[in-house]
Each structure stands twice: as structure tokens, then as C-alpha cells.
Design an enzyme around this catalytic site. Structure first.
Site, PDB file in Angstrom:
ATOM      1  N   LYS A 264       0.855  -1.183   0.000  1.00 62.32           N
ATOM      2  CA  LYS A 264       0.000   0.000   0.000  1.00 62.32           C
ATOM      3  C   LYS A 264       0.888   1.229   0.000  1.00 62.32           C
ATOM      4  O   LYS A 264       1.704   1.410   0.906  1.00 62.32           O
ATOM      5  CB  LYS A 264      -0.903   0.006   1.246  1.00 62.32           C
ATOM      6  N   ASP A 269      -2.493  10.347   3.527  1.00 57.50           N
ATOM      7  CA  ASP A 269      -3.883   9.957   3.748  1.00 57.50           C
ATOM      8  C   ASP A 269      -4.575  10.996   4.623  1.00 57.50           C
ATOM      9  O   ASP A 269      -4.468  10.973   5.842  1.00 57.50           O
ATOM     10  CB  ASP A 269      -3.919   8.571   4.415  1.00 57.50           C
ATOM     11  N   LYS A 276      -9.947  13.087   8.202  1.00 55.98           N
ATOM     12  CA  LYS A 276      -9.454  12.710   9.520  1.00 55.98           C
ATOM     13  C   LYS A 276      -9.381  13.941  10.416  1.00 55.98           C
ATOM     14  O   LYS A 276      -9.214  15.060   9.924  1.00 55.98           O
ATOM     15  CB  LYS A 276      -8.022  12.153   9.395  1.00 55.98           C
ATOM     16  N   ASP A 287       1.869   6.588   5.354  1.00 54.51           N
ATOM     17  CA  ASP A 287       0.855   5.608   4.966  1.00 54.51           C
ATOM     18  C   ASP A 287       1.269   4.824   3.711  1.00 54.51           C
ATOM     19  O   ASP A 287       0.477   4.086   3.136  1.00 54.51           O
ATOM     20  CB  ASP A 287      -0.496   6.314   4.754  1.00 54.51           C
ATOM     21  N   ASP A 346     -12.020   7.208   3.922  1.00 52.44           N
ATOM     22  CA  ASP A 346     -10.795   6.989   4.692  1.00 52.44           C
ATOM     23  C   ASP A 346     -10.403   5.502   4.725  1.00 52.44           C
ATOM     24  O   ASP A 346      -9.322   5.151   5.177  1.00 52.44           O
ATOM     25  CB  ASP A 346     -10.983   7.525   6.119  1.00 52.44           C
ATOM     26  N   GLU A 348      -9.283   3.705   2.402  1.00 52.96           N
ATOM     27  CA  GLU A 348      -8.811   3.777   1.026  1.00 52.96           C
ATOM     28  C   GLU A 348      -7.759   2.728   0.686  1.00 52.96           C
ATOM     29  O   GLU A 348      -7.630   2.322  -0.467  1.00 52.96           O
ATOM     30  CB  GLU A 348      -8.255   5.183   0.740  1.00 52.96           C
ATOM     31  N   ARG A 350      -7.497  -0.427   1.274  1.00 49.29           N
ATOM     32  CA  ARG A 350      -8.039  -1.687   0.745  1.00 49.29           C
ATOM     33  C   ARG A 350      -8.485  -1.535  -0.708  1.00 49.29           C
ATOM     34  O   ARG A 350      -8.449  -2.489  -1.478  1.00 49.29           O
ATOM     35  CB  ARG A 350      -9.189  -2.170   1.650  1.00 49.29           C
TER      36      ARG A 350
HETATM   37  N1  BES Z   1      -3.992   4.705   7.004  1.00 49.57           N
HETATM   38  C1  BES Z   1      -5.104   4.476   7.865  1.00 49.57           C
HETATM   39  C2  BES Z   1      -4.793   3.504   8.992  1.00 49.57           C
HETATM   40  C3  BES Z   1      -3.778   3.971  10.012  1.00 49.57           C
HETATM   41  C4  BES Z   1      -4.189   4.635  11.147  1.00 49.57           C
HETATM   42  C5  BES Z   1      -2.451   3.679   9.840  1.00 49.57           C
HETATM   43  C6  BES Z   1      -3.253   5.043  12.077  1.00 49.57           C
HETATM   44  C7  BES Z   1      -1.523   4.081  10.772  1.00 49.57           C
HETATM   45  C8  BES Z   1      -1.922   4.764  11.895  1.00 49.57           C
HETATM   46  C9  BES Z   1      -6.262   3.900   7.049  1.00 49.57           C
HETATM   47  O1  BES Z   1      -6.347   4.328   5.732  1.00 49.57           O
HETATM   48  C10 BES Z   1      -7.519   4.313   7.718  1.00 49.57           C
HETATM   49  O2  BES Z   1      -7.792   5.479   7.727  1.00 49.57           O
HETATM   50  N2  BES Z   1      -8.274   3.364   8.258  1.00 49.57           N
HETATM   51  C11 BES Z   1      -9.484   3.613   8.917  1.00 49.57           C
HETATM   52  C12 BES Z   1     -10.521   2.660   8.408  1.00 49.57           C
HETATM   53  C13 BES Z   1     -11.932   2.986   8.824  1.00 49.57           C
HETATM   54  C14 BES Z   1     -12.394   4.249   8.138  1.00 49.57           C
HETATM   55  C15 BES Z   1     -12.841   1.834   8.447  1.00 49.57           C
HETATM   56  C16 BES Z   1      -9.257   3.425  10.411  1.00 49.57           C
HETATM   57  O3  BES Z   1      -8.492   2.545  10.792  1.00 49.57           O
HETATM   58  O4  BES Z   1      -9.824   4.188  11.175  1.00 49.57           O
HETATM   59 ZN    ZN Z   2      -4.553   4.921   4.868  1.00 46.07          ZN
HETATM   60 MN    MN Z   3      -7.446   6.115   5.523  1.00 50.64          MN
END
Ligand code: BES
Ligand code: ZN
Ligand code: MN
Length: 500
Positions: A264, A269, A276, A287, A346, A348, A350
Site C-alpha cells: 500500500k 492519507d 481525519k 501511509d 478513509d 482507502e 483496501r
Molecule cells: N492509514 C489508515 C490507517 C492507520 C491509522 C495507519 C493510524 C496508521 C496509523 C487507514 O487508511 C484508515 O484510515 N483506516 C481507517 C478505516 C476505517 C475508516 C474503516 C481506520 O483505521 O480508522
Molecule cells: Zn490509509
Molecule cells: Mn485512511
């Protein structure tokens, strides 16, 4: 941006200057070469140990400044603990500790790779050397002002004293290539997103060509033609174009199926329209740690001329919320033909992986696929920063990864996949939605989503490295924010099982 540590090997001889680092066990016992070199200084060590209550416990240290009887200006004694229990990752840590104990003023250091029973074995000395070098890494590219006492010497020479110098030197060579890969990954993770956007990331991967890695960059047009709308949807709100980079290293049997690594690469992000909160959003420059690991690994494999065919694929995008950005409720058709309803922009990572994994399988028919992604905050809630979450459709691959993790210290913990979780991503309007709707089991529903793009005949593992890919834990072998996590793990997996 490594702070220069020039690492070499030599015989057990007393250094004429600088720092000497030696090891002892819990009984304050030293090896024969160390005893001979220290001579009468051993009495001082014993007295100092009493005063300091130093008992030789693992990873503890004792320091003597200008010890009478040694030309070295400083003696550092590091505890090994119980030597019978030491494994690969422990020697790595001990090496890291040796570098860490050097004062900034030291320009020369000699480390005696010896235990009470005699010289360290070749592999142990190599682990020690690698740990020492990895610890010396620092990302200082953007610091223009440093206080004098923060400055390490311009070059620092470290000599690891060993029994069989030629053998250790030879065994260290491939290991040095792996360390280069780790540090390359760290550099990429540490770079800010105004510098490292998808095109620039792709350009930097081009450096692997020097190592005879074939590097191909797919631009917007090429990805559109392939129907990668899941990936493209993520990048459409950014001023920076998306890219897909394919790396190929053919060190194995000509024409044999490759193993595949997929990363990824979200260069930043913001969350997109589902934006966020501001707190710690700056961390999202990292990210792309999964992609960085894949690049570092491909470097390591090529530089040590691994006898394996390997491909690395990274999906590079920036998740931004401009007027062209993807909206919640949008439905996209992935390259696989399956449609996805975007619930949360967010989620994204996947979406990027869905198309890259599908493409990798179609094009390369790999022996196995491993993807790495800073995918969910939920995996940090579950496992913290010690273990990465591992999801797999194949027990053998999962076991091999677990073992490689215990050896290298890059640990993985297997998490479940099951139809009940899969149901949570069914959508009212499309084949699936991109979140489970609930925060419960968030790392698992993300893995279930990816699984829908994996042909079950191909062994596959997904590593959620949101907790391990970047952090500030200041471990013994890494003081930088970008950890380079995964390069050593996957290189070990390859070396142990997939080289002919
Ligand atoms: N890049 C983030 C996950 C992340 C969070 C990585 C903190 C490192 C530190 C990912 O894209 C994300 O935002 N995931 C969300 C998914 C949710 C919206 C279903 C999350 O984990 O909150
Ligand atoms: Zn992300
Ligand atoms: Mn995200």
C-alpha cells in the site's frame, strides 16, 4: 540518510585509541581474548561493577572512562545475560546497544564479538554487526542547524573483532545488502509528502535498475485501460497523479513462477471527504510504509543476488479531498469486475490493494502473494506496536512467516478470517462496501475485503503494519520514526524457504 558508520572486521587486538566494547555474561565472565586484552583492567571492571551493581544482565552496560592500562579512552562492558538463550534477534539488539552506547565524541570503536565461551559464531557476529549499523541510521536530511554536542563525528569507524575475519566478512556482505534495503525503506517512510508524492516515489524506485531490477511505471492512462477504478478513485481528489510500479527480480530458475509482494503506497492519507481529525494527521505521510517495505525488500534481494524470482508491486496514490474527490455513496467497478460502494473514503488502502493484488495475480500467477499495508487503526488497538497483524488463507505460509518473525524480531500474530466477518461488508447497492460499518473487528473486516480480490488457489498473507510500520519507540536497532519494518522478515522468509 545514514549517519556515516564505517563498519569493518578485524582480529582480536587491543585498539590504540577510541572506545572498546566487550561482552560478559551474568557471572561477569569474559572470553579468553577479551581477558587477555583487558589484563589488569579486569580488576577495575570488577570494582566498578560492584559500585554500579552491574551484574551482566542482558542489554545492561557498564562504562569505564580512561581505564588505566588500556590505550583505548573508554571501555564499555555490555551484559549478555544467559548466553545459552541468545538467538539471532538478540545479537542484533546487542549490536544496536553497542552503537547506542558510543558517546557522540567517539570516532573510533572496536567491538569484541566474544562471549565467555569464546568468539561469537559467524552468524552471531554478523547479526551483531547488522544491529550496530541499523542503530546508526538517522534521518537528518532536513536539519540545517544542529548543536555541536548533538553532532556525531563526520565519519565513525567501527571494527568488529572476530576469530575468523575472512568468514565473517563474507557472511556479512549479503547482510549489508539487507540493511541497505531497511534503510532505503526508512528513508521513504520518513520523507514528507510534499517531497514524496506518487510520481517522485516511482522515480526513486528507478534506482533499483542499477541492481538489475526491471522497473515499470504504469501511469493514469495505463491504469484506466486496465480498469483499476478502485485504485484510481482514491487518487482522483489529489493534484498528484497516481502510479503503479512493478519491480521484477529474476534470480531464480528462468521462467519459473515468481513470488509476489504488494504494498500500500498512500503517500498521504487525509481521509479524503471522510476527513481525519487534525491530531497526528502528519503521521499519514507514512501511509506508504507497505510500499516502502516492498521497495526495500526488492533492493535487498537484488543486491544480495537472491536465487529467487520475485515481483514487487506498489500502488501509489494520495488521498485528498478536492472538488474531484470520491464521495461516500459512490460506487466503483474494480479491475476484477466486482463493484464497491464507498462508505468511508478513509478506508482507502483496501481499495488500492484490491486492484493491485488482482493485477499481480492475473499477470504473474505467483507462487504466493504477501501484501503489506498500514491498513487499520484497529490493528494498533489489538496488537500495539510489537506485532503486525497477519491474515492468511494458507497455514504453511502463515507458519513460515511466524517463524521468520521470531528469528528476526519482526513479529507477526495471526488473526482470524471467517464468513461471518465477510458478511459484514455486503452492500445494499453493490457487490460489497468498503467498511464493515462498525468499528468492531475493523482490522478483520478490512482483511476480508482484500480476500475478495484473492484467488483462493494462491497462498496469500496480508500483513497489517499500521502499528509497526512507523513509530517512535526508539528500539535498540532503530531510533528513527520510519522503521523499515518487514524487510528483514520477508528476506528471511525467502532465504529460508524459496531460494533454489
Ligand atoms: N492509514 C489508515 C490507517 C492507520 C491509522 C495507519 C493510524 C496508521 C496509523 C487507514 O487508511 C484508515 O484510515 N483506516 C481507517 C478505516 C476505517 C475508516 C474503516 C481506520 O483505521 O480508522
Ligand atoms: Zn490509509
Ligand atoms: Mn485512511
Amino acid at each position: 540518510m545514514t549517519d556515516a558508520l564505517k563498519l569493518g572486521f578485524g582480529p582480536f587486538t587491543a585498539p590504540a585509541k577510541g572506545v572498546i566494547v566487550v561482552f560478559c555474561d551474568e557471572g561477569l565472565k569474559f572470553g579468553p581474548a577479551t581477558r587477555k586484552t583487558l589484563g589488569s583492567v579486569l580488576n577495575q571492571v570488577e570494582r566498578a561493577a560492584k559500585v554500579e551493581r552491574f551484574t551482566g544482565k542482558k542489554n545492561s552496560a557498564l562504562e569505564l572512562i580512561v581505564p588505566a592500562g588500556l590505550k583505548a579512552e573508554r571501555l564499555i562492558v555490555i551484559g549478555l545475560g544467559k548466553t545459552a538463550e541468545l538467538r539471532s534477534k538478540d545479537f542484533l539488539k546487542l549490536g544496536g546497544l553497542a552503537t547506542g552506547k558510543l558517546p557522540n565524541s567517539a570516532s573510533h570503536a572496536t567491538v569484541f564479538a566474544e562471549m565467555p565461551g569464546g568468539g561469537m559464531k559467524t552468524e552471531q557476529a554478523v547479526d551483531l554487526a547488522q544491529g550496530a549499523r541499523l542503530r546508526a541510521y538517522a534521518f537528518n536530511r532536513y536539519k540545517t542547524k544542529r548543536k555541536d554536542d548533538e553532532k556525531p563525528p563526520a565519519t565513525r569507524v567501527m571494527t568488529i573483532a572476530v576469530g575468523d575475519v575472512a568468514a565473517v566478512r563474507k557472511a556479512y556482505e549479503p547482510r549489508s545488502a539487507i540493511s541497505d534495503g531497511v534503510m532505503l525503506a526508512r528513508d521513504l517512510v520518513n520523507e514528507p509528502a510534499n517531497v514524496l508524492f506518487p510520481e517522485e516515489f516511482a522515480r526513486r524506485v528507478g534506482a533499483l535498475k542499477k541492481r538489475h531490477v526491471a522497473v515499470e511505471v504504469l501511469d493514469l492512462k495505463a491504469m484506466k485501460k486496465l480498469g483499476m477504478n478502485a485504485l484510481l478513485g482514491v487518487g482522483q481528489g489529489s493534484g498528484h497523479e497516481s502510479r503503479l510500479v512493478v519491480m521484477r527480480w529474476n534470480g531464480g530458475r528462468a521462467g519459473g513462477p515468481p513470488i509476489a509482494f504488494i504494498g500500500k503506497g498512500v503517500c498521504f492519507d487525509t481521509g479524503g471527504i471522510s476527513i481525519k481529525p487534525a491530531a497526528s494527521m502528519e503521521d499519514m505521510k507514512g501511509d506508504m510504509a507497505g510500499a516502502a517495505c516492498v521497495v526495500g525488500l526488492m533492493h535487498a534481494l537484488a543486491a544480495r543476488k537472491a536465487r529467487v524470482n520475485a515481483v514487487g508491486l506498489i500502488g501509489l496514490v494520495e488521498n485528498m479531498p478536492d472538488g474531484h474527490a470520491q464521495r461516500p455513496g459512490d460506487i466503483v467497478k474494480s479491475m476484477s469486475g466486482q463493484t464497491i460502494e464507498i462508505i468511508n473514503t478513509d478506508a482507502e488502502g483496501r481499495l488500492v490493494l484490491a486492484d493491485v493484488i488482482w493485477y499481480a495475480a492475473q499477470r504473474f500467477k505467483p507462487k504466493f502473494m504477501i501484501d503489506l499495508a498500514t491498513l487499520t487503526g484497529a490493528i494498533i488497538v489489538a496488537l500495539g506496536q510489537e506485532y503486525a497483524g497477519m491474515f492468511s488463507n494458507n497455514d504453511q505460509l502463515a507458519e513460515r512467516l511466524t517463524k521468520a518473525g521470531m528469528e528476526t524480531g519482526e513479529l507477526v500474530w495471526r488473526m482470524p478470517l471467517a464468513p461471518e466477518y465477510d458478511k459484514m461488508i455486503d452492500s445494499k447497492f453493490a457487490d460489497m462496501k468498503n467498511t464493515g460499518g462498525s468499528r468492531w473487528g475493523g482490522a478483520i473486516t478490512a482483511a476480508q475485503f482484500i480476500k475478495r480480490f484473492v484467488d483462493d488457489k494462491i497462498p496469500w498473507a496480508h500483513l497489517d503494519i499500521a502499528g509497526t510500520g512507523f513509530d517512535s519507540r526508539q528500539t535498540d536497532i532503530n531510533r528513527s520514526w520510519g522503521s523499515g519494518w518487514g524487510v528483514r522478515l520477508l528476506d528471511r522468509l525467502v532465504a529460508d524457504h524459496y531460494e533454489k
